[in-house]
Scaffold this motif. Structure first.
Motif, short mmCIF file in Angstrom:
data_model
loop_
_atom_site.label_atom_id
_atom_site.label_comp_id
_atom_site.label_asym_id
_atom_site.label_seq_id
_atom_site.Cartn_x
_atom_site.Cartn_y
_atom_site.Cartn_z
N ALA A 143 0.83 -1.20 0.00
CA ALA A 143 0.00 0.00 0.00
C ALA A 143 0.87 1.26 0.00
O ALA A 143 0.57 2.25 -0.68
CB ALA A 143 -0.93 -0.01 1.21
N ARG A 144 1.97 1.23 0.76
CA ARG A 144 2.87 2.38 0.80
C ARG A 144 3.53 2.60 -0.56
O ARG A 144 3.63 3.74 -1.04
CB ARG A 144 3.94 2.17 1.87
CG ARG A 144 4.81 3.40 2.13
CD ARG A 144 6.01 3.06 2.97
NE ARG A 144 6.95 2.21 2.26
CZ ARG A 144 7.79 2.64 1.31
NH1 ARG A 144 7.78 3.92 0.94
NH2 ARG A 144 8.63 1.81 0.72
N LEU A 145 3.98 1.51 -1.20
CA LEU A 145 4.61 1.63 -2.50
C LEU A 145 3.63 2.14 -3.56
O LEU A 145 4.01 2.91 -4.45
CB LEU A 145 5.19 0.28 -2.93
CG LEU A 145 6.46 -0.16 -2.20
CD1 LEU A 145 6.77 -1.63 -2.50
CD2 LEU A 145 7.65 0.71 -2.59
N CYS A 146 2.39 1.69 -3.47
CA CYS A 146 1.37 2.19 -4.41
C CYS A 146 1.22 3.70 -4.28
O CYS A 146 1.20 4.42 -5.29
CB CYS A 146 0.03 1.51 -4.14
SG CYS A 146 -0.09 -0.19 -4.75
N THR A 147 1.14 4.19 -3.05
CA THR A 147 1.02 5.62 -2.83
C THR A 147 2.24 6.36 -3.38
O THR A 147 2.13 7.41 -4.03
CB THR A 147 0.87 5.92 -1.33
OG1 THR A 147 -0.31 5.25 -0.84
CG2 THR A 147 0.74 7.41 -1.07
N GLU A 148 3.42 5.78 -3.15
CA GLU A 148 4.67 6.40 -3.61
C GLU A 148 4.73 6.51 -5.13
O GLU A 148 5.27 7.48 -5.67
CB GLU A 148 5.84 5.57 -3.09
CG GLU A 148 7.21 6.07 -3.49
CD GLU A 148 8.33 5.18 -2.96
OE1 GLU A 148 9.32 4.98 -3.70
OE2 GLU A 148 8.19 4.68 -1.83
N HIS A 149 4.17 5.52 -5.84
CA HIS A 149 4.28 5.48 -7.30
C HIS A 149 2.98 5.88 -8.00
O HIS A 149 2.82 5.63 -9.20
CB HIS A 149 4.72 4.09 -7.75
CG HIS A 149 6.11 3.74 -7.31
ND1 HIS A 149 7.23 4.29 -7.88
CD2 HIS A 149 6.56 2.91 -6.34
CE1 HIS A 149 8.31 3.81 -7.31
NE2 HIS A 149 7.94 2.97 -6.37
N GLY A 150 2.06 6.48 -7.27
CA GLY A 150 0.85 7.00 -7.89
C GLY A 150 -0.15 5.94 -8.31
O GLY A 150 -0.94 6.17 -9.24
N VAL A 151 -0.12 4.79 -7.66
CA VAL A 151 -1.06 3.71 -7.95
C VAL A 151 -2.19 3.77 -6.92
O VAL A 151 -1.94 3.80 -5.71
CB VAL A 151 -0.37 2.34 -7.91
CG1 VAL A 151 -1.38 1.22 -8.11
CG2 VAL A 151 0.72 2.27 -8.97
N ALA A 152 -3.42 3.79 -7.39
CA ALA A 152 -4.57 3.94 -6.49
C ALA A 152 -4.74 2.72 -5.60
O ALA A 152 -4.66 1.58 -6.07
CB ALA A 152 -5.84 4.18 -7.30
N THR A 153 -4.99 2.94 -4.31
CA THR A 153 -5.18 1.85 -3.35
C THR A 153 -6.16 2.30 -2.27
O THR A 153 -6.30 3.51 -2.03
CB THR A 153 -3.81 1.45 -2.73
OG1 THR A 153 -3.96 0.25 -1.98
CG2 THR A 153 -3.27 2.55 -1.85
N PRO A 154 -6.87 1.38 -1.62
CA PRO A 154 -7.79 1.79 -0.55
C PRO A 154 -7.02 2.41 0.62
O PRO A 154 -5.84 2.12 0.84
CB PRO A 154 -8.45 0.47 -0.13
CG PRO A 154 -8.19 -0.48 -1.23
CD PRO A 154 -6.90 -0.07 -1.85
#
Length: 431
Positions: A143-154
């Protein structure tokens, strides 16, 4: 075939047969179940290879299949016994051909990574480096990596049960609005934990239910992290699957997506797709590609996603470091999944990325049952149209003959029984 309870008496190394010699490599698979069977099937269809499957206890379809030879170590075998058996097999074969080693369970990919020093002298292992596996296998870190790379996550919160608990410990509370969804941050960490009410994913209605569950998990000895996430609205039909392969050069050579039509609802299988229809998720596919390339990924990957009706975006829940249990939907849509790993790891050949696929209906369940759970009229018409071109069932491999078709019917009837017990009617949330 008998089920030896201990691995003390080892059979001679299975002969992979002339087809493996013609293909130029041997295939060894760790584990069992549908995801391993369909992986063996893919290699058999494409290359004529007969896989050697090393597992503790196998399943009957694999014992009877022409796609593989099953080496069962017995239910009392340890994970280390699997590694020993794989090394022994490679030594007995004498390095005549490359030995390709794959698994299709998070815990077994982790096992391969943990024992890389023992296995890599004997096997080609196109899996993630240990540090990348550590980061991406942890749903909290994902989830942290998604936020870092602009990938949408809950929206996600982490509950860490590895921290020592003092007398009078009270479970932490969440700031997320209820209902919420909770799961282990690392699936492998929960594998050996036993307690009443254990599930793959929990749907929790209120803070009291969350606190009671956390007490049970802590009392059972679980010392990993848990993630609590906001509930994305929508039933099973809002969910999706993305399957990918990234080669040694960091190029994503396979990207295929399918919309889930119905997921399993038994406690130990909640969330596994039981029926899907292939369709492109253009924006989500590019996000998946960006994340894989940015993190230095290698090998197969399978993403769980869900479309958020509030803003129309695909939200990423996790990435599994393996091809996934339902990989047959990719092969049946026109891109046999074995091609990508063979081109990369065996032939060391650069291939053009594949992102275009046939529209197919993949299903483990009978059509009347599937139609029962499809409530959207346009979706029902779409599924009916695609179904008229044929329903793809992973158990019905023509080379395995009539018993495979009979087994597929039995599986379908068992699903009817399970759905009537655990999910008798569709709900807005899918829980």
């Amino acid at each position: 075939m008998p089920h030896p309870e201990t691995p003390t008496s080892r059979p001679a190394a299975p002969d992979p047969g002339p087809s493996s010699a013609q293909a130029g490599f041997d295939l060894v698979l760790l584990g069992s179940g549908l995801g391993v069977y369909t992986l063996a099937r893919a290699f058999h269809e494409e290359y004529g290879v007969v896989a050697t499957v090393i597992t503790k206890v196998g399943i009957e379809p694999m014992r009877r299949s022409v796609t593989c030879v099953v080496d069962e170590l017995g239910s009392s075998a340890s994970d280390e016994d699997l590694v020993t058996a794989a090394v022994d097999l490679a030594i007995e074969r004498g390095g005549v051909r490359p030995q390709l080693l794959l698994a299709n369970a998070d815990s077994l990919v982790q096992l391969m990574s943990d024992h890389r020093d023992q296995l890599e002298p004997h096997y080609v292992m196109p899996i993630l480096e240990a540090d990348v596996l550590e980061r991406l296998s942890d749903k909290a870190e994902f989830a942290r990596l998604c936020t870092e790379h602009g990938v949408a996550t809950p929206r996600t919160e982490v509950i860490d049960l590895s921290i020592p608990r003092k007398a009078g410990w009270e479970p932490p509370r969440t700031d997320l609005p209820f209902p919420v969804v909770m799961k282990a941050a690392r699936t492998a960490d929960m594998a050996g934990v036993r307690f009443a009410g254990k599930k793959k994913v929990w749907f929790l209605e209120d803070p009291e239910e969350l606190a009671a569950l956390l007490r049970s998990i802590a009392a059972a000895g679980y010392t990993g992290r848990l993630i609590v996430q906001e509930l994305i609205p929508g039933d099973d039909t809002a969910e999706g699957s993305i399957t990918a392969y990234t080669d040694a050069a960091g190029r994503v050579t396979l990207l295929c997506s399918a919309r889930v039509l119905l997921g399993e609802h038994t406690p130990d299988a909640l969330g596994r797709p039981a029926a899907m229809i292939t369709t492109p998720f253009d924006d989500a596919l590019e996000q998946a590609r960006a994340l894989l390339e940015a993190t230095g990924y290698r090998g197969y990957a399978n993403f769980d996603v869900k479309r958020d009706p509030r803003d129309g975006t695909w939200k990423f829940f996790e990435v599994n470091p393996r091809i996934g249990r339902n990989n047959f939907y990719v092969s049946s849509a026109g891109a046999n999944v074995s091609r990508f790993v063979v081109a990369d790891a065996i032939e060391h050949r650069r291939i053009e990325p594949v992102t275009q696929f046939d529209e197919i209906l993949y299903s483990l369940v009978p059509m009347p049952l599937l139609r029962r759970y499809l409530r959207d009229p346009p979706l029902k018409r779409w599924v009916a149209t695609v179904a008229r071109r044929g329903v793809r069932n992973p158990w019905t491999y023509p080379a395995d003959g009539g018993w495979a078709r009979r087994y597929a019917r039995i599986v379908g009837l068992n699903h009817v029984r399970k759905f009537l017990r655990h999910y008798p009617r569709p709900t807005d949330s899918g829980f």
